[in-house]
Scaffold this motif. Sequence first.
Motif, PDB file in Angstrom:
ATOM      1  N   LYS A 278       8.652   2.416  12.589  1.00 14.38           N
ATOM      2  CA  LYS A 278       9.169   3.633  13.224  1.00 14.38           C
ATOM      3  C   LYS A 278      10.602   3.905  12.781  1.00 14.38           C
ATOM      4  O   LYS A 278      11.457   3.035  12.831  1.00 14.38           O
TER       5      LYS A 278
ATOM      6  N   ASN B 159       6.654  -6.079  13.712  1.00 10.69           N
ATOM      7  CA  ASN B 159       6.927  -5.227  12.553  1.00 10.69           C
ATOM      8  C   ASN B 159       8.413  -5.362  12.242  1.00 10.69           C
ATOM      9  O   ASN B 159       9.249  -4.703  12.831  1.00 10.69           O
TER      10      ASN B 159
ATOM     11  N   ASN C 256       0.789  -1.224   0.000  1.00  9.44           N
ATOM     12  CA  ASN C 256       0.000   0.000   0.000  1.00  9.44           C
ATOM     13  C   ASN C 256       0.835   1.294   0.000  1.00  9.44           C
ATOM     14  O   ASN C 256       0.426   2.289  -0.590  1.00  9.44           O
ATOM     15  N   PHE C 257       2.000   1.273   0.634  1.00  6.53           N
ATOM     16  CA  PHE C 257       2.826   2.481   0.731  1.00  6.53           C
ATOM     17  C   PHE C 257       3.328   2.899  -0.666  1.00  6.53           C
ATOM     18  O   PHE C 257       2.983   3.998  -1.144  1.00  6.53           O
TER      19      PHE C 257
ATOM     20  N   VAL D  93       6.177   8.888   6.887  1.00 16.01           N
ATOM     21  CA  VAL D  93       4.843   8.445   6.477  1.00 16.01           C
ATOM     22  C   VAL D  93       4.399   7.318   7.408  1.00 16.01           C
ATOM     23  O   VAL D  93       5.079   6.298   7.533  1.00 16.01           O
TER      24      VAL D  93
ATOM     25  N   GLY E 157       8.724   5.163   5.850  1.00 15.92           N
ATOM     26  CA  GLY E 157       7.546   4.758   6.614  1.00 15.92           C
ATOM     27  C   GLY E 157       7.422   3.251   6.676  1.00 15.92           C
ATOM     28  O   GLY E 157       8.301   2.520   6.227  1.00 15.92           O
TER      29      GLY E 157
ATOM     30  N   VAL F  41       4.337   7.748  17.067  1.00 17.36           N
ATOM     31  CA  VAL F  41       4.023   6.336  17.327  1.00 17.36           C
ATOM     32  C   VAL F  41       4.898   5.871  18.481  1.00 17.36           C
ATOM     33  O   VAL F  41       6.132   5.956  18.418  1.00 17.36           O
TER      34      VAL F  41
ATOM     35  N   LYS G  81      -1.114  -4.578  19.344  1.00 21.31           N
ATOM     36  CA  LYS G  81      -1.658  -5.680  18.543  1.00 21.31           C
ATOM     37  C   LYS G  81      -0.602  -6.771  18.507  1.00 21.31           C
ATOM     38  O   LYS G  81       0.591  -6.483  18.636  1.00 21.31           O
TER      39      LYS G  81
ATOM     40  N   GLY H 159       1.300   5.057   7.761  1.00 19.64           N
ATOM     41  CA  GLY H 159       0.046   4.723   7.088  1.00 19.64           C
ATOM     42  C   GLY H 159      -0.349   3.294   7.336  1.00 19.64           C
ATOM     43  O   GLY H 159       0.345   2.556   8.038  1.00 19.64           O
TER      44      GLY H 159
ATOM     45  N   GLN I 267       5.641  11.318  13.303  1.00 18.15           N
ATOM     46  CA  GLN I 267       5.274  10.488  12.145  1.00 18.15           C
ATOM     47  C   GLN I 267       4.215  11.188  11.292  1.00 18.15           C
ATOM     48  O   GLN I 267       3.471  10.551  10.543  1.00 18.15           O
TER      49      GLN I 267
ATOM     50  N   GLU J  37      -5.464  -0.253   5.624  1.00 17.61           N
ATOM     51  CA  GLU J  37      -6.886  -0.055   5.956  1.00 17.61           C
ATOM     52  C   GLU J  37      -7.330   1.366   5.651  1.00 17.61           C
ATOM     53  O   GLU J  37      -8.530   1.639   5.601  1.00 17.61           O
TER      54      GLU J  37
ATOM     55  N   SER K 175       0.933   6.087  -1.553  1.00 14.96           N
ATOM     56  CA  SER K 175       1.195   7.197  -0.632  1.00 14.96           C
ATOM     57  C   SER K 175       2.374   8.071  -1.066  1.00 14.96           C
ATOM     58  O   SER K 175       3.359   8.165  -0.350  1.00 14.96           O
TER      59      SER K 175
HETATM   60  C1  J2J Z   1       5.589   3.456  12.965  1.00 11.11           C
HETATM   61  N1  J2J Z   1       4.765   2.461  12.566  1.00 11.11           N
HETATM   62  C2  J2J Z   1       4.321   2.483  11.299  1.00 11.11           C
HETATM   63  C3  J2J Z   1       5.556   4.544  10.874  1.00 11.11           C
HETATM   64  C4  J2J Z   1       3.332   2.149   9.389  1.00 11.11           C
HETATM   65  C5  J2J Z   1       2.009   4.337   3.950  1.00 11.11           C
HETATM   66  C6  J2J Z   1       3.010   4.014   4.847  1.00 11.11           C
HETATM   67  C7  J2J Z   1       3.003   2.792   5.511  1.00 11.11           C
HETATM   68  C8  J2J Z   1       1.996   1.868   5.268  1.00 11.11           C
HETATM   69  C9  J2J Z   1       2.026   0.564   5.990  1.00 11.11           C
HETATM   70  C10 J2J Z   1       0.982   2.193   4.367  1.00 11.11           C
HETATM   71  C11 J2J Z   1       4.675   3.514  10.394  1.00 11.11           C
HETATM   72  N2  J2J Z   1       5.968   4.462  12.145  1.00 11.11           N
HETATM   73  N3  J2J Z   1       5.964   5.548  10.087  1.00 11.11           N
HETATM   74  O1  J2J Z   1      -0.021   1.355   4.085  1.00 11.11           O
HETATM   75  O2  J2J Z   1       0.015   3.718   2.821  1.00 11.11           O
HETATM   76  C12 J2J Z   1       2.904   0.427  11.176  1.00 11.11           C
HETATM   77  C13 J2J Z   1       1.692   0.698  12.077  1.00 11.11           C
HETATM   78  C14 J2J Z   1       0.527   0.560  11.118  1.00 11.11           C
HETATM   79  C15 J2J Z   1       1.007  -0.585  10.232  1.00 11.11           C
HETATM   80  C16 J2J Z   1       0.348  -0.622   8.880  1.00 11.11           C
HETATM   81  C17 J2J Z   1       0.995   3.423   3.703  1.00 11.11           C
HETATM   82  N4  J2J Z   1       4.042   3.274   9.233  1.00 11.11           N
HETATM   83  N5  J2J Z   1       3.491   1.657  10.630  1.00 11.11           N
HETATM   84  O3  J2J Z   1       3.003   0.219   6.634  1.00 11.11           O
HETATM   85  O4  J2J Z   1      -0.742  -1.940   6.320  1.00 11.11           O
HETATM   86  O5  J2J Z   1       1.666  -0.306  13.055  1.00 11.11           O
HETATM   87  O6  J2J Z   1       0.883  -0.166   5.901  1.00 11.11           O
HETATM   88  O7  J2J Z   1      -0.694   0.273  11.751  1.00 11.11           O
HETATM   89  O8  J2J Z   1       1.679  -2.572   5.950  1.00 11.11           O
HETATM   90  O9  J2J Z   1       2.414  -0.352  10.091  1.00 11.11           O
HETATM   91  O10 J2J Z   1       1.012  -1.521   8.050  1.00 11.11           O
HETATM   92  P1  J2J Z   1       0.671  -1.635   6.505  1.00 11.11           P
END
Ligand code: J2J
Length: 541
Positions: free
Chosen positions: A310, A435, A236-237, A330, A307, A426, A431, A332, A354, A335, A241
Motif C-alpha cells: 500500500k 508485507n 511478477n510486477f 498497481v 505497487g 486495499v 492472510k 497485483g 489502488q 496469481e 505489469s
Molecule cells: C496494497 N497491497 C498490495 C498495492 C500488491 C503488480 C503489482 C504487484 C504485484 C505483487 C504483482 C499492492 N497495495 N498496490 O504481482 O503483477 C499485496 C497484496 C497482494 C500481494 C501480491 C503485480 N500490490 N499488494 O505484489 O504476488 O496483498 O505481487 O495480494 O508479490 O501483494 O504479492 P505479489
Amino acid sequence: MLTGCSLWPKEFADLYRKEGCWRGETFGGMLRERAKSQGKRIAITSGERNISYAELDKRVDRLAAGFQTLGIKKMDRVVVQLPNVVEFFEVCFALFRLGALPVFALPSHRSSEINYFCEFSEAVAYIIPDIYSGFDYRALAREAKSKVCTLQHVIVTGSSEGFLSLTDLYAEPIMNEADVKPGDVAFLQLSGGSTGLSKLIPRTHDDYIYSLRVSDDICRINQDSVYLAVLPVAHNFPLSSPGVLGTLYAGGRVVLSPGPSPDEAFPLIEKERVTITALVPPLALTWLEAIATRAYDLASLQVLQVGGAKFSAEAARRIRPAFGCTLQQVFGMAEGLVNYTRLDDSEETIVNTQGRPMSEYDEIRVVDEDDLDVKPGEVGQLLTRGPYTIRGYYKAEEHNAKAFTSDGFYRTGDLVRVTESGYIVVEGRDKDQINRGGEKIAAEEVENHLLAHEAVHDAAVVSMPDEFLGERSCAFVIPRHQTFTAGELKKFLKARGLATFKIPDRIEFTESFPYTPLGKVSKKALRQIIAEKLAARTTTY
Ligand code: J2J
C-alpha cells in the motif's frame, strides 16, 4: 500437460478464446515475430550494451540448442535465479522455446528457499550468477546439488568454478523446434506465501500474454516506450505489469538498472530517455527524497508505477509535483489479477485508490467470513476469477481446496472495499503474511525455522508498523528455559539459509501468548502489543 496443475475448466477456456483474450501466442513465437518485423530495433539496453530484437532472437536460438544438448526438454523445470542482466532474458526465452519451465527465484533467496524450489519442482537445472551484490551463488548451488537428486546441471554466468558456464552453451541452432502450445504452462512463478513455504504458480503462455497485452494498452506501451527495470525482473510486477515482458511484447526497449538507488536509476533515466518504471512504496519514498537534491533531467518519464504494497495517499500526492509525471498505482498478484489506476484518471482517484481490474473479464467479489457478498462499499475479503488468474497452485491439492472457492475464485487474502466507480481500496489483509515494503513473508515459514531452535518453545511472527517500509516483522518467542539473545536467534535463522528479508526485524521474548476464544494464538493482539510498545517509545512528552 504438466501434471499437478489444475487449469481453467473447458467452458471458461472456450469463453476466453472466443472473446479473443487468448489468441494462441507463445513467448517463443512472440520474440520470433518481433525479430522479423523490427529486427534492428533495440530490445534491451544494459550498460553500454544494446541488443537488437534480431540479435536477441538469434542468441536465444543458440542457447536453446545448448540447453537441448544438455538434455533439457519440454516440461523440465529449471530454477532461474538471475539479477537484472541480459542473460535473464536469453535464458528465459531459450527455455520458453524448448517448452521447459523457468521457476523464478529472486536474487535475495538463499539456501532454504532454493533447496525447496529445486526439490519441490524436481528441477533438472539451476541457473545463477557467480557473484552478485557481494554474494556468491555458487555456494548455494553446491548445497542444492548435494541435496536435490533431480538436479543435474548448475549453469553459471561468469566464473563457473567447475559448474557449467552459460557462455559455453551458445551453440549452432538446431532447427527442430519443440512443440510448444499456447495453452501450455510457460513457467512457475512464486507466491508470497501465507501458509508455510511459497507455493508455485503455473502461468500459461496464453494467459500471461493476455495480461501483457491488456497492461500494454492501459499503460500505453508501444515501440517508443522505454521501460527501466529497477526491481528484480523475476518478480511478477516488473516482469509483467507491463514490465519487461510487456515492453518486449510491444516492441519497446527495456533498460536494465543494476540497482534501485536514485544514484543508479536517475542517470539512466536521463541518458536512456526512460518513459516508464515501477517501484515499491519504500523506493518511491527514497526517490522522492532524492529528487530534490539531484540535478538529473527526468523529463522523459511519463509514468511512475508504484505497487506491491500500500502506497500512502500523502506520499502518492507528492509524485506528480516532484517528478512531473503521472503516478500509476498497481495492485497485483503473481496469481493473476492486476488492478491499475488509469493514466487519465483524476488525481483524487490516482492518489486514493489502488486502481481497478485491468480486464473486463476479471470477476471480483468482496465477501464476509461466510463467503457472502458484503454491502457495496463495505470492507471484505477479495475473491477473483478471470482469464489470467490461476485456478490452482502447482502440486498443492490440499491447499488449493482452501485457497480457491468451489467455483474457482482465488481467495486473495486481501481486505478491500470497492468504490462507487469500481475502484479498489486495499484496507488490510486476512492472510498470515507480512508485507515488508513489497517483500512478502509467510509468518508460518519463519515460525517453523524458529521452532527448529532447541531453546524455542513457541514462536509467532507478526507485522509491526514502520514508517518507511509500511511493515516490518516481529517474532514473539517463548523460550524453553535457558536464556539466549535476539542476536543469537537471528544468526541461527541466517545459518539455516533463510533469505535476509525474512529474518525478523525484532524479537520479543515473552512468557505466554494471548489466545482467541477458540484457543488460537491471537496475532491481532500480538500486533497490538508491539504497535503500542513502538508508539510509546516514539511518543515524546
Ligand atoms: C496494497 N497491497 C498490495 C498495492 C500488491 C503488480 C503489482 C504487484 C504485484 C505483487 C504483482 C499492492 N497495495 N498496490 O504481482 O503483477 C499485496 C497484496 C497482494 C500481494 C501480491 C503485480 N500490490 N499488494 O505484489 O504476488 O496483498 O505481487 O495480494 O508479490 O501483494 O504479492 P505479489
